[in-house]
Design an enzyme around this catalytic site. Structure first.
Site, PDB file in Angstrom:
ATOM      1  N   LYS A   1      -8.601 -21.235 -78.651  1.00  0.00           N
ATOM      2  CA  LYS A   1      -9.579 -20.875 -77.610  1.00  0.00           C
ATOM      3  C   LYS A   1     -10.042 -19.444 -77.897  1.00  0.00           C
ATOM      4  O   LYS A   1      -9.541 -18.478 -77.338  1.00  0.00           O
ATOM      5  CB  LYS A   1      -8.904 -21.021 -76.237  1.00  0.00           C
ATOM      6  CG  LYS A   1      -9.871 -21.097 -75.085  1.00  0.00           C
ATOM      7  CD  LYS A   1      -9.156 -21.557 -73.827  1.00  0.00           C
ATOM      8  CE  LYS A   1      -9.918 -21.218 -72.565  1.00  0.00           C
ATOM      9  NZ  LYS A   1     -11.251 -21.781 -72.454  1.00  0.00           N
TER      10      LYS A   1
HETATM   11  N1  PMP Z   1     -13.251 -27.422 -73.822  1.00  0.00           N
HETATM   12  C1  PMP Z   1     -13.623 -26.130 -73.746  1.00  0.00           C
HETATM   13  C2  PMP Z   1     -14.637 -25.615 -74.704  1.00  0.00           C
HETATM   14  C3  PMP Z   1     -13.067 -25.300 -72.749  1.00  0.00           C
HETATM   15  O1  PMP Z   1     -13.444 -24.032 -72.651  1.00  0.00           O
HETATM   16  C4  PMP Z   1     -12.136 -25.838 -71.845  1.00  0.00           C
HETATM   17  C5  PMP Z   1     -11.556 -24.962 -70.768  1.00  0.00           C
HETATM   18  N2  PMP Z   1     -10.448 -24.249 -71.199  1.00  0.00           N
HETATM   19  C6  PMP Z   1     -11.774 -27.179 -71.973  1.00  0.00           C
HETATM   20  C7  PMP Z   1     -12.341 -27.939 -72.985  1.00  0.00           C
HETATM   21  C8  PMP Z   1     -10.740 -27.786 -71.077  1.00  0.00           C
HETATM   22  O2  PMP Z   1      -9.478 -27.254 -71.356  1.00  0.00           O
HETATM   23  P1  PMP Z   1      -8.360 -27.133 -70.232  1.00  0.00           P
HETATM   24  O3  PMP Z   1      -8.249 -28.446 -69.597  1.00  0.00           O
HETATM   25  O4  PMP Z   1      -7.141 -26.743 -70.979  1.00  0.00           O
HETATM   26  O5  PMP Z   1      -8.820 -26.071 -69.291  1.00  0.00           O
END
Ligand code: PMP
Length: 311
Positions: free
Chosen positions: A155
């Site tokens: 991320k």
């Molecule tokens: N895809 C992206 C690009 C994101 O930024 C997020 C948010 N973190 C998600 C998917 C979903 O991830 P999560 O469920 O871990 O928040």
């Protein structure tokens, strides 16, 4: 914005947590981050931090990709976060933002030989998308950054330029959220959410090979579908056109929770109302994240906010 931050190894009032404009990550996007939800439960007078450990484990993996050393253990990070949330005292939903980044004040594009640091802040944060009404999406003209260019499973702050381009394009077109396709034209994810469809009676979501961030909410929903509804999620490529004929569609994310998608590219999904599998999963999810389901309480860290100090 009030509240507290963890900054340079200390908990300080948020307004004291400031970095220089020369900071490497500010110039080059060399950071990685997390978003963790603290969900306020007024009956319990507690905030439930949802799957905090899993988020910090993902942060550690992202940091490894960017060659960032995080000195604190996952346990330390969980304790610091609980303390920040407690001290900040918010009696409403909050968002916790840890960010590990190249903090060196140097010019030069690289990952090696640059100091690292980690900050965490807490901010009040209500609904991100309208999960009650459902959202209208459009497929973006921007394609998802491929794993071969910037690792998708990490991320990384800089990669969010891709998300921001797609989100604003969707907004300009009168939509709530973007569906971003991978380089080969299959469905990848939203700007900050993973995507699921019900197609031919099966629950389907794109696999990691479609350059998705492997969402923690995605994993939660897959587990709930299996254990609570007896439905296995199939991870396979979804062509764009399959979105238009899906029986149901929803997005998942820490900020977005489980949000029904009722329209894509001006085509209603089924009859344009939230479908039965989507509503069952959303009902389960919404109870679990507020500590209302004892079976899944291990996913929640309870924090009682410190009493507000009156002025
Ligand atoms: N895809 C992206 C690009 C994101 O930024 C997020 C948010 N973190 C998600 C998917 C979903 O991830 P999560 O469920 O871990 O928040």
């Amino acid at each position: 914005m009030g509240g507290y931050a963890y900054f340079r190894k200390r908990i300080v009032p948020l307004e004291e947590a400031k970095v220089s404009i020369v900071t490497h990550a500010f110039n080059y996007g060399t950071g990685c981050f997390e978003g963790i939800r603290g969900n306020w439960n007024a009956d319990h007078q507690q905030t439930y931090l949802f799957r905090m450990r899993d988020h910090f484990e993902r942060l550690k993996r992202s940091a490894r990709v960017l060659r960032i050393e995080i000195a604190e253990s996952v346990e330390d990070l969980c304790e610091i976060t609980s303390e920040l949330v407690r001290r900040s005292g918010y009696q409403e939903d909050v968002y916790v933002r840890p960010i590990a980044y190249k903090s060196g004040e140097v010019i030069g594009v690289r990952l090696h030989d640059i100091e690292d640091d980690l900050n965490i802040f807490v901010a009040p944060f209500g609904a991100y998308l309208d999960a009650d009404k459902g959202i209208r999406c459009c497929t973006s003209s921007w394609r998802r950054v491929p794993d071969s260019s910037i690792p998708s499973r990490a991320k990384v702050t800089g990669v969010y330029v891709n998300s921001a381009l797609a989100k604003s394009e969707a907004w300009d077109r009168g939509c709530d959220e973007a569906v971003i396709l991978s380089q080969d034209g299959n469905v990848s994810e939203g700007s900050g959410e993973n995507i699921f469809i019900v197609s031919g009676g099966e629950l389907v979501t794109p696999p990691p090979a479609e350059d998705i961030l492997i969402g923690i909410t995605r994993g939660t929903v897959m587990e709930l579908a299996r254990t609570e509804l007896g439905i296995e999620t199939i991870e396979r490529a979804i062509p764009r056109s399959e979105l238009y004929t899906a029986e149901e569609c929803f997005m998942t994310g820490t900020a977005a929770h489980l949000t029904p998608v009722v329209e894509i590219d001006n085509r209603l999904i089924a009859d344009g109302v939230t479908g039965p599998i989507t509503s069952k999963l959303a009902g389960l999810y919404n109870a679990i994240i507020r500590g209302r389901n004892s079976t899944y309480r291990h996913w929640c860290t309870a924090v009682a906010p410190a009493a507000a100090v009156s002025a």
